[in-house]
Scaffold this active site. Structure first.
Site, PDB file in Angstrom:
ATOM      1  N   TYR A  67      92.764  74.984   8.962  1.00 58.21           N
ATOM      2  CA  TYR A  67      92.066  74.310   7.917  1.00 58.21           C
ATOM      3  C   TYR A  67      92.921  74.509   6.654  1.00 58.21           C
ATOM      4  CZ  TYR A  67      89.389  73.811   3.570  1.00 58.21           C
ATOM      5  OH  TYR A  67      89.016  73.899   2.180  1.00 58.21           O
ATOM      6  N   ILE A  80      80.852  69.491  -4.198  1.00 59.37           N
ATOM      7  CA  ILE A  80      81.703  69.285  -5.548  1.00 59.37           C
ATOM      8  C   ILE A  80      81.810  68.008  -5.826  1.00 59.37           C
ATOM      9  CG2 ILE A  80      83.990  70.014  -6.395  1.00 59.37           C
ATOM     10  CD1 ILE A  80      84.587  71.977  -3.979  1.00 59.37           C
TER      11      ILE A  80
HETATM   12  P1  NAD Z   1      81.623  68.827   1.375  1.00 53.08           P
HETATM   13  O1  NAD Z   1      81.572  68.732   2.830  1.00 53.08           O
HETATM   14  O2  NAD Z   1      79.955  68.926   0.863  1.00 53.08           O
HETATM   15  O3  NAD Z   1      81.905  67.475   0.951  1.00 53.08           O
HETATM   16  C1  NAD Z   1      83.076  66.583   1.694  1.00 53.08           C
HETATM   17  C2  NAD Z   1      82.657  65.185   1.525  1.00 53.08           C
HETATM   18  O4  NAD Z   1      83.483  64.401   2.348  1.00 53.08           O
HETATM   19  C3  NAD Z   1      81.145  64.955   2.167  1.00 53.08           C
HETATM   20  O5  NAD Z   1      80.296  64.025   1.471  1.00 53.08           O
HETATM   21  C4  NAD Z   1      81.438  64.400   3.531  1.00 53.08           C
HETATM   22  O6  NAD Z   1      80.410  63.569   3.939  1.00 53.08           O
HETATM   23  C5  NAD Z   1      82.664  63.609   3.335  1.00 53.08           C
HETATM   24  N1  NAD Z   1      83.812  63.183   4.330  1.00 53.08           N
HETATM   25  C6  NAD Z   1      84.274  64.025   5.404  1.00 53.08           C
HETATM   26  N2  NAD Z   1      84.863  63.416   6.165  1.00 53.08           N
HETATM   27  C7  NAD Z   1      84.939  62.191   5.695  1.00 53.08           C
HETATM   28  C8  NAD Z   1      85.696  61.106   6.249  1.00 53.08           C
HETATM   29  N3  NAD Z   1      86.482  61.046   7.226  1.00 53.08           N
HETATM   30  N4  NAD Z   1      85.534  59.821   5.314  1.00 53.08           N
HETATM   31  C9  NAD Z   1      84.944  59.806   4.181  1.00 53.08           C
HETATM   32  N5  NAD Z   1      84.227  60.798   3.789  1.00 53.08           N
HETATM   33  C10 NAD Z   1      84.208  62.073   4.472  1.00 53.08           C
HETATM   34  O7  NAD Z   1      82.610  69.819   0.976  1.00 53.08           O
HETATM   35  P2  NAD Z   1      82.864  70.361  -0.609  1.00 53.08           P
HETATM   36  O8  NAD Z   1      82.369  71.989  -0.736  1.00 53.08           O
HETATM   37  O9  NAD Z   1      82.325  69.438  -1.594  1.00 53.08           O
HETATM   38  O10 NAD Z   1      84.278  70.191  -0.763  1.00 53.08           O
HETATM   39  C11 NAD Z   1      84.933  69.193  -1.159  1.00 53.08           C
HETATM   40  C12 NAD Z   1      86.646  69.314  -0.809  1.00 53.08           C
HETATM   41  O11 NAD Z   1      87.019  70.400  -1.364  1.00 53.08           O
HETATM   42  C13 NAD Z   1      87.019  69.460   0.505  1.00 53.08           C
HETATM   43  O12 NAD Z   1      88.029  68.859   0.958  1.00 53.08           O
HETATM   44  C14 NAD Z   1      87.326  70.846   0.729  1.00 53.08           C
HETATM   45  O13 NAD Z   1      87.936  71.273   1.884  1.00 53.08           O
HETATM   46  C15 NAD Z   1      87.647  71.573  -0.432  1.00 53.08           C
HETATM   47  N6  NAD Z   1      87.185  73.112  -0.897  1.00 53.08           N
HETATM   48  C16 NAD Z   1      86.185  73.101  -0.575  1.00 53.08           C
HETATM   49  C17 NAD Z   1      85.903  74.348  -0.917  1.00 53.08           C
HETATM   50  C18 NAD Z   1      84.474  74.981  -1.034  1.00 53.08           C
HETATM   51  O14 NAD Z   1      84.282  76.273  -1.144  1.00 53.08           O
HETATM   52  N7  NAD Z   1      83.367  74.137  -1.218  1.00 53.08           N
HETATM   53  C19 NAD Z   1      86.742  75.467  -1.344  1.00 53.08           C
HETATM   54  C20 NAD Z   1      88.269  74.803  -1.309  1.00 53.08           C
HETATM   55  C21 NAD Z   1      88.279  73.573  -1.154  1.00 53.08           C
HETATM   56  C1  UD1 Z   2      85.109  80.276   3.329  1.00 52.63           C
HETATM   57  C2  UD1 Z   2      86.308  79.791   4.072  1.00 52.63           C
HETATM   58  C3  UD1 Z   2      87.347  78.902   3.331  1.00 52.63           C
HETATM   59  C4  UD1 Z   2      86.391  77.645   2.604  1.00 52.63           C
HETATM   60  C5  UD1 Z   2      85.161  78.131   2.092  1.00 52.63           C
HETATM   61  C6  UD1 Z   2      84.135  77.043   1.493  1.00 52.63           C
HETATM   62  C7  UD1 Z   2      86.253  81.645   5.854  1.00 52.63           C
HETATM   63  C8  UD1 Z   2      87.190  82.739   6.405  1.00 52.63           C
HETATM   64  N1  UD1 Z   2      86.924  81.063   4.601  1.00 52.63           N
HETATM   65  O1  UD1 Z   2      85.468  80.801   2.366  1.00 52.63           O
HETATM   66  O2  UD1 Z   2      88.403  78.583   3.874  1.00 52.63           O
HETATM   67  O3  UD1 Z   2      87.111  77.033   1.682  1.00 52.63           O
HETATM   68  O4  UD1 Z   2      84.282  79.201   2.731  1.00 52.63           O
HETATM   69  O5  UD1 Z   2      83.726  76.479   2.864  1.00 52.63           O
HETATM   70  O6  UD1 Z   2      85.378  81.014   6.696  1.00 52.63           O
HETATM   71  N2  UD1 Z   2      80.024  87.046   3.467  1.00 52.63           N
HETATM   72  C9  UD1 Z   2      79.045  87.808   3.973  1.00 52.63           C
HETATM   73  N3  UD1 Z   2      77.959  87.706   4.618  1.00 52.63           N
HETATM   74  C10 UD1 Z   2      77.756  86.111   4.916  1.00 52.63           C
HETATM   75  C11 UD1 Z   2      78.636  84.956   4.256  1.00 52.63           C
HETATM   76  C12 UD1 Z   2      79.984  85.644   3.822  1.00 52.63           C
HETATM   77  O7  UD1 Z   2      79.174  89.367   3.947  1.00 52.63           O
HETATM   78  O8  UD1 Z   2      76.667  85.721   5.277  1.00 52.63           O
HETATM   79  C13 UD1 Z   2      81.317  87.743   2.851  1.00 52.63           C
HETATM   80  C14 UD1 Z   2      82.427  87.073   3.421  1.00 52.63           C
HETATM   81  O9  UD1 Z   2      82.821  88.211   4.342  1.00 52.63           O
HETATM   82  C15 UD1 Z   2      83.506  87.071   2.334  1.00 52.63           C
HETATM   83  C16 UD1 Z   2      82.306  86.662   1.209  1.00 52.63           C
HETATM   84  O10 UD1 Z   2      81.214  87.005   1.580  1.00 52.63           O
HETATM   85  O11 UD1 Z   2      83.854  88.570   1.844  1.00 52.63           O
HETATM   86  C17 UD1 Z   2      82.398  85.159   0.805  1.00 52.63           C
HETATM   87  O12 UD1 Z   2      82.335  84.538   1.892  1.00 52.63           O
HETATM   88  P1  UD1 Z   2      82.075  82.871   2.165  1.00 52.63           P
HETATM   89  O13 UD1 Z   2      81.510  82.423   1.055  1.00 52.63           O
HETATM   90  O14 UD1 Z   2      82.212  82.425   3.614  1.00 52.63           O
HETATM   91  O15 UD1 Z   2      83.607  82.235   1.411  1.00 52.63           O
HETATM   92  P2  UD1 Z   2      85.150  82.517   2.018  1.00 52.63           P
HETATM   93  O16 UD1 Z   2      85.095  83.310   3.090  1.00 52.63           O
HETATM   94  O17 UD1 Z   2      85.950  83.038   0.826  1.00 52.63           O
END
Ligand code: NAD
Ligand code: UD1
Length: 344
Positions: free
Chosen positions: A155, A13
């Protein structure tokens, strides 16, 4: 335009948001320890960014838990840092159950160290990456921000605790804070140059599907078809990562223009949940590639459904996700096809 610190800016992101903020004209310092990302992501961002952007981006390799690294980052910009976007953190639910202390350390401890550094450098404005998993296992939809938040794993607990810590700074020191609860960001920049690059076998649905499409994985495993949902498979509110990136730019503008203390907590989603099978069908329609799958038992820790109410974000920020599920599939596939091994 403001000078901003972006922690975790090389991640999925973060990299898309860095591009949007450079396009908006801001000067950025990225602090990332590359624990879950590659510096190449930021090289690719620079290819896509406006020509003058190389003068407006500095990358510091460092850890958000380390005061010296944070001080280096705050001193790297030509002007004082006006605001922070705090992406850095760990995000895997199962890992958080297996290694809870790591999650308290990085997600809460890292946010605390960052807040202390912000205090030292006279900055009290932050956009924080929170998550829809703070709602636990909800039963009423769409989810409103004021609904109960009983997090069920470390988490979500660490993310909620960080939200609460930042809210306390709004009350005690007039900070301006936006906690953004992301639903399920997917897809990639339409150029196919930046995207999601998970380590090993993907945990998440979208990258798993694109790797099946690319022939790297044989078939999708659908985790459960006996949920109380439309077709029995899990439903989630998927949004395009570019919509999410743009929401950060809007949230920053909102806080920068606000006089005095401000706290906003907003769901970021489309308001439309899709089932696993609906995503598979949408991907097949968008790309013409068929995705073989098998149904397995439910995955531990999964909830049946998550779906945002997008109304608060629309009211407060004037932001709504606009890209379709088809675009998410097309752009995610363009990235996977052009980069079969991610940034390697
Ligand atoms: P990502 O892992 O791709 O990005 C996180 C970044 O933080 C990475 O570049 C990693 O190297 C860096 N990082 C980790 N630990 C660190 C540290 N101690 N010091 C400095 N840098 C550090 O994840 P993302 O999907 O881009 O997510 C970004 C944020 O959004 C995270 O906080 C995650 O929890 C939150 N979030 C993500 C999702 C999702 O589905 N991707 C959903 C909800 C919330
Ligand atoms: C997951 C995390 C969430 C995190 C997000 C981004 C869990 C329980 N939740 O969200 O906290 O912020 O990823 O890292 O791990 N599915 C399949 N087959 C697969 C993968 C997923 O059927 O191989 C299904 C899952 O059961 C779910 C949906 O697809 O119903 C979405 O799954 P996923 O993409 O992993 O996202 P979350 O579980 O919502």
């Amino acid at each position: 335009m403001a000078s901003l610190l972006i922690t975790g800016g090389a991640g999925f992101i973060g990299s898309h948001t860095v591009l949007v903020l450079l396009e908006a004209g801001h000067e950025l310092v990225v602090l990332d320890n590359f624990a879950n990302s590659s510096p190449i992501a930021l090289d690719r961002v620079m290819e896509l960014a406006p020509a003058d952007a190389s003068k407006r981006l500095q990358v510091i390799e460092g850890d958000v838990r380390c005061a010296e690294d944070l001080d280096r980052a705050f001193c790297a910009a030509s002007a004082s840092i006006a605001g922070v976007v705090h992406f850095a953190g760990r995000k895997a639910v199962r890992e958080s159950v297996e290694q809870p202390l790591l999650y308290w350390d990085v997600n809460l401890g890292g946010t605390r160290s960052l807040a202390e550094a912000m205090g030292r450098h006279g900055c009290g404005l932050v956009v924080f990456s929170s998550t829809a998993t703070v709602y636990g296992e909800p039963e009423v939809f769409p989810l409103l921000e004021e609904m109960p938040t009983p997090p069920v794993h470390p988490y979500a607990q660490t993310k909620l605790a960080a939200e609460q810590m930042l809210a306390a700074l709004v009350r005690s020191q007039d900070w301006r804070v936006a906690s953004l609860r992301y639903f399920n960001p997917v897809g990639a920049h339409p150029s196919g140059r930046i995207g999601e690059d998970p380590n090993g076998i993907p945990n998440n649905l979208f990258p798993y599907i694109t790797q099946v499409a690319a022939g790297r994985l044989e078939r999708l495993r659908v985790f459960g078809d006996d949920y109380p949902t439309r077709d029995g498979t899990g439903e989630r509110d998927y949004l395009h990562v570019m919509d999410l990136a743009e929401a950060h730019a809007v949230a920053l503008d909102h806080l920068l223009q606000h006089q005095g203390a401000a706290q906003v907590t907003l769901n970021l989603g489309t308001g439309h949940a899709r089932s696993v099978l609906e995503v598979v069908q949408a991907f097949e329609r968008a790309t013409g590639i068929s995705i073989p799958y098998e149904v397995l038992p439910r995955r531990a820790g999964d909830v049946p459904k998550l779906e945002a109410s997008p109304e608060s974000a629309a009211q407060v920020l004037g932001w709504r996700a606009s890209r379709s599920l088809e675009q998410m599939c097309r752009d995610g596939w363009a990235w996977q096809r052009a980069n079969p091994n991610g940034y390697q």
